[in-house]
Design a protein around this motif. Structure first.
Motif, mmCIF file in Angstrom:
data_model
loop_
_atom_site.group_PDB
_atom_site.id
_atom_site.type_symbol
_atom_site.label_atom_id
_atom_site.label_comp_id
_atom_site.label_asym_id
_atom_site.label_seq_id
_atom_site.Cartn_x
_atom_site.Cartn_y
_atom_site.Cartn_z
ATOM 1 N N ALA A 1 0.838 -1.208 0.000
ATOM 2 C CA ALA A 1 0.000 0.000 0.000
ATOM 3 C C ALA A 1 0.870 1.255 0.000
ATOM 4 O O ALA A 1 0.568 2.239 -0.685
ATOM 5 N N ALA A 2 1.965 1.206 0.769
ATOM 6 C CA ALA A 2 2.846 2.377 0.882
ATOM 7 C C ALA A 2 3.524 2.701 -0.446
ATOM 8 O O ALA A 2 3.960 3.831 -0.665
ATOM 9 N N SER A 3 3.598 1.708 -1.335
ATOM 10 C CA SER A 3 4.229 1.938 -2.646
ATOM 11 C C SER A 3 3.249 2.509 -3.668
ATOM 12 O O SER A 3 3.603 2.726 -4.822
ATOM 13 N N ASN A 4 2.001 2.715 -3.243
ATOM 14 C CA ASN A 4 0.995 3.287 -4.149
ATOM 15 C C ASN A 4 1.355 4.739 -4.452
ATOM 16 O O ASN A 4 1.561 5.524 -3.526
ATOM 17 N N PRO A 5 1.440 5.118 -5.733
ATOM 18 C CA PRO A 5 1.757 6.524 -6.038
ATOM 19 C C PRO A 5 0.665 7.488 -5.571
ATOM 20 O O PRO A 5 0.952 8.677 -5.373
ATOM 21 N N LEU A 6 -0.548 6.997 -5.391
ATOM 22 C CA LEU A 6 -1.610 7.825 -4.815
ATOM 23 C C LEU A 6 -1.360 7.970 -3.324
ATOM 24 O O LEU A 6 -0.740 7.113 -2.697
ATOM 25 N N LYS A 7 -1.853 9.079 -2.736
ATOM 26 C CA LYS A 7 -1.653 9.299 -1.308
ATOM 27 C C LYS A 7 -2.249 8.127 -0.530
ATOM 28 O O LYS A 7 -3.384 7.715 -0.778
ATOM 29 N N ASN A 8 -1.492 7.604 0.401
ATOM 30 C CA ASN A 8 -1.913 6.374 1.067
ATOM 31 C C ASN A 8 -1.691 6.463 2.566
ATOM 32 O O ASN A 8 -0.951 7.319 3.056
ATOM 33 N N LEU A 9 -2.354 5.550 3.282
ATOM 34 C CA LEU A 9 -2.277 5.543 4.744
ATOM 35 C C LEU A 9 -2.100 4.108 5.228
ATOM 36 O O LEU A 9 -2.874 3.225 4.858
ATOM 37 N N GLU A 10 -1.074 3.900 6.043
ATOM 38 C CA GLU A 10 -0.809 2.574 6.608
ATOM 39 C C GLU A 10 -1.061 2.636 8.107
ATOM 40 O O GLU A 10 -0.570 3.544 8.786
ATOM 41 N N ILE A 11 -1.811 1.660 8.602
ATOM 42 C CA ILE A 11 -2.220 1.657 10.006
ATOM 43 C C ILE A 11 -1.840 0.332 10.660
ATOM 44 O O ILE A 11 -2.177 -0.744 10.147
ATOM 45 N N TYR A 12 -1.133 0.418 11.787
ATOM 46 C CA TYR A 12 -0.873 -0.767 12.609
ATOM 47 C C TYR A 12 -1.645 -0.638 13.916
ATOM 48 O O TYR A 12 -1.633 0.424 14.545
ATOM 49 N N ILE A 13 -2.323 -1.710 14.316
ATOM 50 C CA ILE A 13 -3.012 -1.758 15.600
ATOM 51 C C ILE A 13 -2.059 -2.398 16.609
ATOM 52 O O ILE A 13 -1.629 -3.545 16.419
ATOM 53 N N HIS A 14 -1.742 -1.672 17.667
ATOM 54 C CA HIS A 14 -0.841 -2.181 18.699
ATOM 55 C C HIS A 14 -1.674 -2.591 19.920
ATOM 56 O O HIS A 14 -2.388 -1.774 20.506
ATOM 57 N N HIS A 15 -1.547 -3.856 20.284
ATOM 58 C CA HIS A 15 -2.337 -4.396 21.401
ATOM 59 C C HIS A 15 -1.681 -4.023 22.725
ATOM 60 O O HIS A 15 -0.726 -4.676 23.154
#
Lengths: 350, 350
Positions: free
Chosen positions: A289-303
Motif C-alpha cells: 500500500a505504501a508503494s501506491n503513487p496515490l496518497k496512502n495511509l498505513e495503520i498498525y493496531i498495537h495491542h
C-alpha cells in the motif's frame, strides 16, 4: 494454513503458558445466541465516535478528507479507493490462540460422537482431553490432520453450515462472549466511515476464506466477495443434476506475509491506498500500500490493553509485532495504541 | 492456460482452415486509437434497446422484474443478485482465434527487436513469419513457451502496460477494428440493465485475469475485482523499498469448465442467480447457477450470424457449443440467436 500451524508449533513453549485459559475452556452451546450484525450499532452521525481525540484519530480524518475532496491535489478517484484490512488481531481479537483453532478443537469434539476410536487416538485424544501440551507434541503432522479433518472432505456448503452453527453457539473461553462479538468497535466505525466515503473495503486475512465468509459479511458489513483469505483446493462435481464443490485436503493458497500482496493483486487487481494490520504477517501488505503513487495511509493496531483486551507485541507467538513495528516507526505509519486511542474495545462496552 | 493452448493444438487441422485470415493480419499501430469506454453509449432509458422484441428478450425482462420486485414469491435479496458472464464469445468475439492469442503473436513481434536470434529459432520464427501451420507443429511446448515469454518474467505492472498499449493500438485482422470495439452491444446493455437492478456483475473467463483487467473495466463498466480469469503464479518482492509482483512461468489456475464454479466459490463465495456463456467451457458454470435454490436464469449465446459476426457451434475448435447446447435444450435454458435476437452486434453498428 499449515504454515500457520507450523509456526504455532515452533512456539510450543511460549504457547504452553496459554494453556490455563485454553484448558479452562467450557463451551456453551446456547441456541439463543444469534449472529450479531454489529455494524448496525455503528453511529453514522459522528465518524470514529469510539476513538479518543488525538493525533491518530485526526490523521485518519484528515487523510480521508484530503483524498475524497474534489480539487484536492491528493484526490483519489473512487475506483482507486481500495482499503484492505487484516482480520485476526486487526478486526477481532486473536488470543490466547487464533479463533479458528478454537473452531477446529470444537469441531473435533462434535465429530467425536461418530468416532469413538478418537478417544484413544492422537492427535484427537489430546483435543478431547483439552491437553494442549500433548496436542503440541503431535507436531505439524497432527495439527494438519486436525485442520484437514475439520475443513476438508466435505462440500463447501456443508463446511459453511458448520461454521455458522459454531459462530452462533460457541463462546470464547475467558471473555465468555460469542466470537463475533469480540470484534473491535472502533474498527467497525472505521470500516463504516470508509464505506461512507466510497472506499471499497476488503479483508485480506491469513485465516481461512471459507471460515470467515459465513459470519464476517454480517459482522463487518463487507460482502463475501470482498473477503479474501487462505484456502484449500476445491473440486466441482455434478451427480444426477446436483452440483457440489468439494473441499480437498490440500492447501491452495496461504494468505500471509508475501502472500497478501499477491492475493490483493489477484483478487482486487489494484494497490490499496489504505491498509491496516497488527502483526509482522501484515508488513508486506502495508509495504505494498505504501508503494501506491496515490496518497496512502498505513495503520498498525498495537495491542496495549491488558485489561480490556490483551497486551502483546514483539515476543508474542500469536500476532508478533516486531519487524512491522520497527518499519512503522521508521516510515511514520500510524500505530494505534488500543489502550489510549480507543474509548471502547468491543461493541456494547461502556 | 496451457490447457487452452493444448486444446488449440489438438484441433490443429481445423485451425489451419483459419490461416488465411490470420496470415493476412496486418497490424496497425495508430496511436490515436483510444481505449473505448463503450458503456457510455448504452441507452439507460430503454433496457435492452438493441435486442429485438421476442420470447428471449421478454424472458430476461420478466426474470429481472420477478426477482427484484419486493413481495414477489421469487424475490432475490440484493446481496444474492450475483451475475457471472463468460468473456470470449459471450461479451466479445473470439474468431478466428481467441484475441489473447493475437496479443501473444503481436507481443512476440514487438519483443523480436531485442531478439535477433528469434528469426531462426522456433517457435518464434513461425510467429514472425505468420506461418501458422509451422507454429502448430511446435506443439504444446512451443505455444506454452510463447505464452510464458509474453506473460511471465516481468512484473504485473509491466505486463499491464503491454496489454494497455496493445489494446489501444492493435486491430482485428479482418474486422479492422480495435479488439475492445468487438464487444457485443446487446450484452453491454444487459450488463447495464442488471447493474441498474442492483445485480453485482462478474466476468468469469478462461482468458487471463491480468490480460482482461487493463481494458475490460472501462469497456464493460465492471470493476477489476469483479473480473476473474486464469492466472499465472506470482511472487512479491521488496528491493530498497520498491515493491514488485513478479509473474512466474507457472500456471496458477485455469478458469474453464470445472474451474469456473471453483473460481466463483473462491472469488465470490455465492452461487450466481444469472449466468451467461457461449461454449461447452461455460457448461459447469451454468449448471452451478441452475442449482441455486433462488430463482435463476441461464443464458447461452449462439453464434448464428455469419455476416455480421461469425456462425459456429458444435464443430468449431474455438467456442465449441455442443454438450452445452444439448443441455440448454433439455433444461429450457435461454439460447440467444445472435442473428435474430440482436439488432446490432457491435457498438456503433447501424
Amino acid at each position: 494454513m499449515n504454515l500457520k500451524t507450523n509456526s504455532l508449533l515452533a512456539k510450543t513453549f511460549l504457547l504452553s503458558v496459554l494453556l490455563v485459559s485454553v484448558s479452562a475452556c467450557k463451551k456453551e452451546t446456547s441456541k439463543e445466541t444469534d449472529i450479531t450484525t454489529t455494524q448496525d450499532s455503528v453511529a453514522v452521525e459522528a465518524p470514529l465516535a469510539s476513538w479518543n481525540e488525538g493525533q491518530n484519530k485526526q490523521t485518519i480524518l484528515d487523510y480521508v478528507k484530503d483524498v475524497t475532496t474534489e480539487g484536492s491535489a491528493n484526490f483519489v478517484p473512487v475506483a482507486d479507493r481500495i482499503a484492505t484490512f487484516d482480520n485476526d488481531g486487526t478486526l477481532w481479537s486473536e488470543q490466547p490462540v487464533y479463533f479458528q483453532l478454537f473452531f477446529v478443537m470444537d469441531r473435533i469434539k462434535v465429530l467425536a460422537k461418530d468416532h469413538p476410536e478418537w478417544k484413544d487416538k492422537q492427535p484427537y485424544k489430546s483435543v478431547l482431553e483439552n491437553n494442549m501440551p500433548e496436542l503440541m507434541k503431535q507436531g505439524k503432522k497432527g495439527l494438519v490432520e486436525l485442520l484437514m479433518t475439520t475443513h476438508a472432505g466435505m462440500s463447501s456448503e456443508e463446511f459453511e453450515k458448520t461454521v455458522k452453527d459454531w459462530i452462533a453457539t460457541a463462546k470464547h473461553p475467558t471473555k465468555n462472549k460469542p466470537y463475533n462479538q469480540l470484534v473491535f468497535q472502533p474498527m467497525l466505525e472505521l470500516i463504516n466511515y470508509l464505506k461512507e466515503n466510497q472506499f471499497k473495503v476488503f479483508i485480506v486475512s491469513g485465516g481461512g476464506i471459507e471460515f470467515m465468509r459465513p459470519w464476517a459479511e454480517a459482522t463487518y458489513g463487507i460482502p463475501k466477495d470482498q473477503i479474501i483469505g487462505s484456502s484449500l483446493k476445491e473440486q466441482f462435481e455434478t451427480t444426477n443434476g446436483t452440483t457440489t464443490i468439494n473441499k480437498l485436503a490440500e492447501l491452495d493458497f496461504y494468505d500471509d506475509k508475501e502472500g497478501k500482496p499477491v492475493a490483493i493483486n489477484k483478487f482486487i487487481g489494484r494497490k490499496p491506498v489504505l491498509s491496516a494490520g497488527n502483526s509482522d504477517g501484515d508488513l508486506q501488505m502495508l509495504q505494498y500500500a505504501a508503494s501506491n503513487p496515490l496518497k496512502n495511509l498505513e495503520i498498525y493496531i498495537h495491542h496495549t490493553d491488558s485489561i480490556r483486551e490483551w497486551s502483546y507485541d514483539r515476543k508474542s507467538p500469536i500476532g508478533t509485532f516486531d519487524k512491522g513495528w520497527d518499519e512503522a516507526k521508521q516510515k511514520g505509519w500510524l500505530v494505534i495504541d488500543m489502550k489510549n486511542d480507543w474509548k471502547v474495545i468491543y461493541p456494547g462496552d461502556k
